[in-house]
Scaffold this active site. Structure first.
Site, PDB file in Angstrom:
ATOM      1  N   ARG A 174       0.833  -1.214   0.000  1.00  0.00           N
ATOM      2  CA  ARG A 174       0.000   0.000   0.000  1.00  0.00           C
ATOM      3  C   ARG A 174       0.872   1.270   0.000  1.00  0.00           C
ATOM      4  O   ARG A 174       0.577   2.249   0.697  1.00  0.00           O
ATOM      5  CB  ARG A 174      -0.937   0.036   1.211  1.00  0.00           C
ATOM      6  N   GLU A 188      -4.742   3.953   6.282  1.00  0.00           N
ATOM      7  CA  GLU A 188      -4.356   3.693   4.907  1.00  0.00           C
ATOM      8  C   GLU A 188      -4.872   4.821   4.008  1.00  0.00           C
ATOM      9  O   GLU A 188      -4.252   5.182   3.019  1.00  0.00           O
ATOM     10  CB  GLU A 188      -4.965   2.354   4.455  1.00  0.00           C
ATOM     11  N   SER A 231     -10.539  -0.440   3.170  1.00  0.00           N
ATOM     12  CA  SER A 231      -9.802  -0.577   4.436  1.00  0.00           C
ATOM     13  C   SER A 231      -9.367   0.802   4.911  1.00  0.00           C
ATOM     14  O   SER A 231      -8.694   1.518   4.175  1.00  0.00           O
ATOM     15  CB  SER A 231      -8.547  -1.418   4.238  1.00  0.00           C
TER      16      SER A 231
HETATM   17  N1  EPU Z   1     -10.651 -10.306  10.389  1.00  0.00           N
HETATM   18  C1  EPU Z   1     -11.322 -10.348  11.594  1.00  0.00           C
HETATM   19  N2  EPU Z   1     -12.324  -9.433  11.786  1.00  0.00           N
HETATM   20  C2  EPU Z   1     -12.689  -8.548  10.857  1.00  0.00           C
HETATM   21  C3  EPU Z   1     -11.987  -8.489   9.636  1.00  0.00           C
HETATM   22  C4  EPU Z   1     -10.961  -9.398   9.415  1.00  0.00           C
HETATM   23  O1  EPU Z   1     -11.031 -11.144  12.456  1.00  0.00           O
HETATM   24  O2  EPU Z   1     -13.618  -7.775  11.113  1.00  0.00           O
HETATM   25  C5  EPU Z   1      -9.611 -11.314  10.127  1.00  0.00           C
HETATM   26  C6  EPU Z   1     -10.107 -12.320   9.091  1.00  0.00           C
HETATM   27  O3  EPU Z   1     -10.801 -13.362   9.691  1.00  0.00           O
HETATM   28  C7  EPU Z   1      -8.831 -12.801   8.462  1.00  0.00           C
HETATM   29  C8  EPU Z   1      -7.932 -11.580   8.519  1.00  0.00           C
HETATM   30  O4  EPU Z   1      -8.473 -10.714   9.516  1.00  0.00           O
HETATM   31  O5  EPU Z   1      -8.243 -13.824   9.219  1.00  0.00           O
HETATM   32  C9  EPU Z   1      -7.789 -10.874   7.193  1.00  0.00           C
HETATM   33  O6  EPU Z   1      -9.050 -10.440   6.739  1.00  0.00           O
HETATM   34  P1  EPU Z   1      -9.385 -10.230   5.161  1.00  0.00           P
HETATM   35  O7  EPU Z   1      -8.989 -11.426   4.378  1.00  0.00           O
HETATM   36  O8  EPU Z   1     -10.774  -9.745   5.077  1.00  0.00           O
HETATM   37  O9  EPU Z   1      -8.376  -9.137   4.656  1.00  0.00           O
HETATM   38  P2  EPU Z   1      -7.802  -7.802   5.333  1.00  0.00           P
HETATM   39  O10 EPU Z   1      -6.391  -8.032   5.715  1.00  0.00           O
HETATM   40  O11 EPU Z   1      -8.716  -7.299   6.377  1.00  0.00           O
HETATM   41  C10 EPU Z   1      -6.813  -6.915   3.065  1.00  0.00           C
HETATM   42  C11 EPU Z   1      -6.802  -5.645   2.281  1.00  0.00           C
HETATM   43  C12 EPU Z   1      -8.122  -5.484   1.524  1.00  0.00           C
HETATM   44  C13 EPU Z   1      -8.268  -6.666   0.579  1.00  0.00           C
HETATM   45  C14 EPU Z   1      -8.240  -7.963   1.407  1.00  0.00           C
HETATM   46  C15 EPU Z   1      -8.266  -9.197   0.544  1.00  0.00           C
HETATM   47  C16 EPU Z   1      -5.376  -4.115   3.546  1.00  0.00           C
HETATM   48  C17 EPU Z   1      -5.316  -2.903   4.400  1.00  0.00           C
HETATM   49  N3  EPU Z   1      -6.596  -4.509   3.181  1.00  0.00           N
HETATM   50  O12 EPU Z   1      -7.827  -6.815   4.060  1.00  0.00           O
HETATM   51  O13 EPU Z   1      -8.025  -4.308   0.732  1.00  0.00           O
HETATM   52  O14 EPU Z   1      -9.491  -6.581  -0.145  1.00  0.00           O
HETATM   53  O15 EPU Z   1      -7.012  -8.010   2.180  1.00  0.00           O
HETATM   54  O16 EPU Z   1      -7.049  -9.319  -0.139  1.00  0.00           O
HETATM   55  O17 EPU Z   1      -4.331  -4.670   3.196  1.00  0.00           O
HETATM   56  C18 EPU Z   1      -8.443  -1.960   0.778  1.00  0.00           C
HETATM   57  O18 EPU Z   1      -7.221  -1.798   0.774  1.00  0.00           O
HETATM   58  O19 EPU Z   1      -9.249  -0.994   0.766  1.00  0.00           O
HETATM   59  C19 EPU Z   1      -8.983  -3.318   0.819  1.00  0.00           C
HETATM   60  C20 EPU Z   1     -10.286  -3.554   0.934  1.00  0.00           C
END
Ligand code: EPU
Length: 339
Positions: free
Chosen positions: A164, A335, A239
């Site tokens: 990012r 972010e 995010s």
């Molecule tokens: N999780 C929780 N609670 C929540 C949300 C997530 O426990 O409310 C846990 C999930 O269970 C999982 C982990 O956190 O174990 C990761 O969650 P997720 O796969 O939803 O991805 P993320 O790390 O929260 C990132 C990107 C997203 C992208 C997704 C999928 C960043 C800041 N965000 O989210 O990007 O869509 O991975 O690749 O890196 C964005 O940048 O705007 C965005 C949406």
């Protein structure tokens, strides 16, 4: 005052958070020549560049000239049996561009389906999702320097892409306007990436064993729609925070206390911890404070239920940051660009 400069325009429809702030001066540019002309207007020494408005939180009125980049167009520059080079102008909607590439059977962008925003702002934060980042297919971009109006080409290496992150968020912050981006995509034989997150199970649900790029795109769309709010229905900026990257030492102490926490090893010395998990554990998931809230399906996403001001959302973000720090000793950083 130039005839094409508008005055006192609400930016509510120009940012996906749907924050109602006023732009004192506003112009929407449709081509590069017009952009260069606007940059020369001495009457407005400071300029504020607006793309898809999907990665910003506006906390105040903008008194300088807002330049909305609305430059459209997509072109195939060259193509052979394995690859194609495509040029996309900055004002194209990102997801429309992804769908266009899939319709042409060009591979590489499918995992980044449905990310809000425009093509020209995608390199700034090196957008990414489901195991793919913009930098994996980015060849080069053309950008115009605000202070001189000169065009410069940035190669993939020049952009210093990171998680990012890019040069446009650091040493060149606010100095260049990206006008077009060239991508190198695959033709014919594509390498689909399905191992990340829920893609595999989504494909299985539909009994797809040998997925095409279209199948992967559809799976990503389904997953995103189930977790992430549509900005047209509920204002948000994806995010809000980055996932924090901590040292192995910090991580060891953390995981001993919280053995069930999800994490990703980034390198030999660093580990990434999902901020969404930290925020959920801190008790914020689904919480609402006036019209500012934390999304019920994904705690990393802050939402505007209607009339929240940018200030209210920012106050909520700071409250979350403090709680996460208190509970886990981990700093989380925004972010989105807070303006
Ligand atoms: N999780 C929780 N609670 C929540 C949300 C997530 O426990 O409310 C846990 C999930 O269970 C999982 C982990 O956190 O174990 C990761 O969650 P997720 O796969 O939803 O991805 P993320 O790390 O929260 C990132 C990107 C997203 C992208 C997704 C999928 C960043 C800041 N965000 O989210 O990007 O869509 O991975 O690749 O890196 C964005 O940048 O705007 C965005 C949406």
């Amino acid at each position: 005052m130039h005839s094409y400069i508008q005055q006192n325009i609400s930016l509510k429809n120009f940012n996906t958070f749907g924050i109602d702030v006023n732009a004192k001066y506003f112009v929407s540019v449709n081509n590069v020549a017009q952009l260069k002309e606007v940059l020369q207007l001495d009457h407005y020494p400071d300029k504020f560049v607006l793309g898809g408005g999907s990665n910003m939180l506006l906390t105040k009125d903008i008194d300088t000239l807002v330049i909305h980049i609305n430059i459209k167009g997509k072109d195939i520059l060259k193509q052979d049996n394995d690859h194609v080079v495509v040029r996309c102008m900055a004002g194209e909607n990102w997801h429309d561009f992804v769908l266009w590439s899939i319709d042409h059977d060009f591979g590489g962008l499918e995992n980044m389906s449905l990310i809000p925003g425009n093509v020209g702002t995608a390199p700034i934060q090196n957008i990414g999702a489901y195991g793919t980042e913009l930098k994996d297919t980015f060849l080069q971009c053309k950008a115009i320097e605000l202070s001189t109006g000169k065009t410069r080409v940035f190669s993939n290496h020049d952009c210093k892409f990171g998680y990012r992150n890019s040069i446009f968020k650091n040493e060149l912050k606010g100095k260049y306007i990206i006008c077009s981006v060239d991508f190198k995509l695959t033709t014919g034989s594509h390498t689909v990436k399905t191992s990340y997150g829920a893609i595999e199970s989504e494909l299985q649900k539909n009994a797809i064993t040998n997925p095409s790029i279209k199948d992967v795109s559809n799976a990503v769309i389904a997953i995103r729609q189930s977790k992430l709010p549509d900005p047209k229905e509920l204002g948000n900026s994806g995010s809000f925070f980055k996932n924090p990257i901590v040292s192995k030492t910090v991580f060891r102490a953390f995981i001993t206390k919280h053995p069930d926490a999800p994490y990703y090893t980034v390198s030999e010395s660093e580990v990434k911890i999902p901020a969404g998990w930290l925020i959920e554990q801190a008790g914020f998931k689904g919480k609402r404070f006036g019209d500012a809230g934390v999304h019920r399906n994904q705690a990393l996403v802050l939402v505007n239920y209607g009339k929240a001001s940018g200030h209210e959302i920012w106050e909520l973000a700071k409250k979350i940051k403090r709680s996460v720090k208190e509970e886990f000793g981990i700093d989380i950083e925004a972010e989105v660009n807070v303006i």
